[in-house]
Design a protein around this motif. Structure first.
Motif, PDB file in Angstrom:
ATOM      1  N   THR A 163     -12.345  -6.734  -1.032  1.00  0.00           N
ATOM      2  CA  THR A 163     -11.622  -7.415  -2.092  1.00  0.00           C
ATOM      3  C   THR A 163     -10.271  -6.760  -2.307  1.00  0.00           C
ATOM      4  OG1 THR A 163     -11.822  -8.362  -4.317  1.00  0.00           O
ATOM      5  CG2 THR A 163     -12.468  -6.062  -4.060  1.00  0.00           C
ATOM      6  N   PHE A 164      -9.434  -7.420  -3.086  1.00  0.00           N
ATOM      7  CA  PHE A 164      -8.113  -6.898  -3.406  1.00  0.00           C
ATOM      8  C   PHE A 164      -7.877  -7.065  -4.896  1.00  0.00           C
ATOM      9  CE2 PHE A 164      -3.594  -7.453  -4.222  1.00  0.00           C
ATOM     10  CZ  PHE A 164      -3.050  -6.364  -3.578  1.00  0.00           C
ATOM     11  N   ILE A 165      -7.437  -5.998  -5.547  1.00  0.00           N
ATOM     12  CA  ILE A 165      -7.153  -6.031  -6.976  1.00  0.00           C
ATOM     13  C   ILE A 165      -5.692  -5.642  -7.184  1.00  0.00           C
ATOM     14  CG2 ILE A 165      -7.740  -5.090  -9.240  1.00  0.00           C
ATOM     15  CD1 ILE A 165     -10.518  -4.472  -8.127  1.00  0.00           C
ATOM     16  N   PRO A 166      -4.844  -6.576  -7.566  1.00  0.00           N
ATOM     17  CA  PRO A 166      -3.420  -6.247  -7.758  1.00  0.00           C
ATOM     18  C   PRO A 166      -3.209  -5.446  -9.034  1.00  0.00           C
ATOM     19  CG  PRO A 166      -3.846  -8.505  -8.412  1.00  0.00           C
ATOM     20  CD  PRO A 166      -5.141  -7.990  -7.841  1.00  0.00           C
ATOM     21  N   ASP A 171       0.043  -2.031 -15.757  1.00  0.00           N
ATOM     22  CA  ASP A 171      -1.391  -1.728 -15.777  1.00  0.00           C
ATOM     23  C   ASP A 171      -1.658  -0.231 -15.818  1.00  0.00           C
ATOM     24  OD1 ASP A 171      -2.356  -4.471 -15.478  1.00  0.00           O
ATOM     25  OD2 ASP A 171      -1.428  -4.373 -13.496  1.00  0.00           O
ATOM     26  N   ASN A 172      -0.616   0.586 -15.819  1.00  0.00           N
ATOM     27  CA  ASN A 172      -0.772   2.040 -15.791  1.00  0.00           C
ATOM     28  C   ASN A 172      -0.501   2.616 -17.186  1.00  0.00           C
ATOM     29  OD1 ASN A 172      -0.585   4.835 -15.400  1.00  0.00           O
ATOM     30  ND2 ASN A 172       0.205   4.585 -13.318  1.00  0.00           N
ATOM     31  N   PRO A 173      -1.549   2.952 -17.946  1.00  0.00           N
ATOM     32  CA  PRO A 173      -1.343   3.449 -19.308  1.00  0.00           C
ATOM     33  C   PRO A 173      -0.633   4.794 -19.356  1.00  0.00           C
ATOM     34  CG  PRO A 173      -3.632   3.721 -18.666  1.00  0.00           C
ATOM     35  CD  PRO A 173      -2.986   2.914 -17.584  1.00  0.00           C
ATOM     36  N   TYR A 174      -0.698   5.567 -18.264  1.00  0.00           N
ATOM     37  CA  TYR A 174      -0.052   6.880 -18.255  1.00  0.00           C
ATOM     38  C   TYR A 174       1.475   6.769 -18.203  1.00  0.00           C
ATOM     39  CZ  TYR A 174      -4.756   8.540 -17.264  1.00  0.00           C
ATOM     40  OH  TYR A 174      -6.103   8.792 -17.328  1.00  0.00           O
ATOM     41  N   LEU A 175       1.967   5.662 -17.643  1.00  0.00           N
ATOM     42  CA  LEU A 175       3.418   5.492 -17.501  1.00  0.00           C
ATOM     43  C   LEU A 175       4.016   4.616 -18.595  1.00  0.00           C
ATOM     44  CD1 LEU A 175       3.717   5.045 -13.623  1.00  0.00           C
ATOM     45  CD2 LEU A 175       4.163   7.093 -14.990  1.00  0.00           C
ATOM     46  N   ARG A 198       5.207  -5.847  -5.259  1.00  0.00           N
ATOM     47  CA  ARG A 198       5.357  -7.201  -4.733  1.00  0.00           C
ATOM     48  C   ARG A 198       5.131  -7.183  -3.226  1.00  0.00           C
ATOM     49  NH1 ARG A 198      10.956  -7.732  -8.098  1.00  0.00           N
ATOM     50  NH2 ARG A 198      10.038  -7.862 -10.203  1.00  0.00           N
ATOM     51  N   PHE A 199       4.027  -7.748  -2.798  1.00  0.00           N
ATOM     52  CA  PHE A 199       3.642  -7.664  -1.392  1.00  0.00           C
ATOM     53  C   PHE A 199       4.336  -8.693  -0.506  1.00  0.00           C
ATOM     54  CE2 PHE A 199       0.390  -4.830  -2.796  1.00  0.00           C
ATOM     55  CZ  PHE A 199      -0.023  -4.135  -1.666  1.00  0.00           C
ATOM     56  N   GLN A 200       4.917  -9.714  -1.095  1.00  0.00           N
ATOM     57  CA  GLN A 200       5.499 -10.768  -0.284  1.00  0.00           C
ATOM     58  C   GLN A 200       6.966 -10.492   0.031  1.00  0.00           C
ATOM     59  OE1 GLN A 200       3.668 -13.021   0.995  1.00  0.00           O
ATOM     60  NE2 GLN A 200       1.819 -12.754  -0.233  1.00  0.00           N
ATOM     61  N   ASN A 201       7.298 -10.592   1.300  1.00  0.00           N
ATOM     62  CA  ASN A 201       8.699 -10.571   1.750  1.00  0.00           C
ATOM     63  C   ASN A 201       9.452  -9.298   1.366  1.00  0.00           C
ATOM     64  OD1 ASN A 201       8.312 -13.260   2.682  1.00  0.00           O
ATOM     65  ND2 ASN A 201       8.787 -14.038   0.638  1.00  0.00           N
ATOM     66  N   VAL A 202       8.796  -8.145   1.487  1.00  0.00           N
ATOM     67  CA  VAL A 202       9.492  -6.902   1.162  1.00  0.00           C
ATOM     68  C   VAL A 202       9.678  -6.014   2.391  1.00  0.00           C
ATOM     69  CG1 VAL A 202       8.690  -6.887  -1.210  1.00  0.00           C
ATOM     70  CG2 VAL A 202       7.320  -5.754   0.534  1.00  0.00           C
ATOM     71  N   VAL A 203       9.041  -6.365   3.495  1.00  0.00           N
ATOM     72  CA  VAL A 203       9.097  -5.516   4.683  1.00  0.00           C
ATOM     73  C   VAL A 203      10.403  -5.723   5.426  1.00  0.00           C
ATOM     74  CG1 VAL A 203       8.031  -5.033   6.908  1.00  0.00           C
ATOM     75  CG2 VAL A 203       6.605  -5.489   4.919  1.00  0.00           C
ATOM     76  N   GLN A 204      11.029  -4.614   5.802  1.00  0.00           N
ATOM     77  CA  GLN A 204      12.230  -4.679   6.621  1.00  0.00           C
ATOM     78  C   GLN A 204      11.892  -4.257   8.045  1.00  0.00           C
ATOM     79  OE1 GLN A 204      15.333  -2.336   4.776  1.00  0.00           O
ATOM     80  NE2 GLN A 204      16.153  -4.144   3.775  1.00  0.00           N
TER      81      GLN A 204
END
Length: 220
Positions: A163-166, A171-175, A198-204
């Motif tokens: 599974t994948f959990i974005p 979502d980070n309470p510490y930050l 953002r996993f879409q269209n970020v790879v160079q």
């Protein structure tokens, strides 16, 4: 696991902090922490292809990979082969925590989690939804309908769930309230999108790559 041993520093300090003291900690490579209740935490790296084989035969009921996009798929799948336990009822799993890949070498994550990350997938999955997979005789993953055993190469094989959990900085309470969001918003692309999750269209593409990845996607 981190790709480089030198990247373990913050993780080690956090583990010692959670432990409450340095009791049971051994910093000699590979570092390890023995809890008072007997549980053992190993901290490892696999900088070069083949380094993952140093962990061959060392079973762990939990494999935690930080910045998984920096690893090769072959390294992760090899390490997963030693996720096991002789304790009846012990849960066994692997968790790959990562930002989106920064280069084409990390695109295997998009492929392995295509129902969640590839908008072209014919059967998209919801965050946290379980999907089940087996590996065929040629080493390729095949999605199956559920956890029931299926025949692969003439033998019954139990599918493995995935599974994948974005998650985002929100979502980070510490930050929260630290101003880190402003720092990320001020970064240039593609690092801004990558660190914002953002996993879409970020790879160079690698500068030495002859055929652009976008051309390959269009051809597919």
């Amino acid at each position: 696991m981190r790709r480089q041993y030198t990247d373990l520093g913050a993780m080690l300090e956090e583990a010692i902090k959670l432990n409450g003291s340095r009791d049971g900690y051994n910093g000699s490579p590979p570092p390890r922490l023995r809890r008072l209740d007997g549980r053992l935490i190993d901290f490892g790296g696999a900088a070069k292809p083949g380094d993952e084989q140093h962990w061959m035969g060392n079973p762990h009921d939990f494999l935690g990979v930080d910045e998984g996009a920096q690893f090769l798929r072959s390294q992760i799948r090899f390490l997963m082969g030693w996720v096991r336990s002789t304790v009846e009822g012990q849960r066994k799993r692997a968790v790959i925590a990562t930002n989106p890949p920064m280069n084409p070498e990390g695109l295997w994550l998009i492929e392995d989690f295509a129902p969640w990350l590839d908008k072209r997938h014919h059967n998209p999955a919801l965050p946290g939804e379980l999907r089940w997979y087996v590996t065929d005789e040629e080493g390729h993953d095949q999605e199956v309908s559920g956890p029931a055993p299926v025949t692969v190469g003439g033998k019954l094989v139990d599918p493995v769930s995935r599974t994948f959990i974005p998650a985002s900085i929100k979502d980070n309470p510490y930050l929260e309230g630290t101003g880190y969001q402003k720092q990320l918003d001020a970064m240039i692309e593609p690092h801004r999108s990558i660190l914002l999750g953002r996993f879409q269209n970020v790879v160079q593409d690698n500068p030495m790559q002859i055929i652009p990845t976008d051309w390959i996607r269009d051809a597919q």
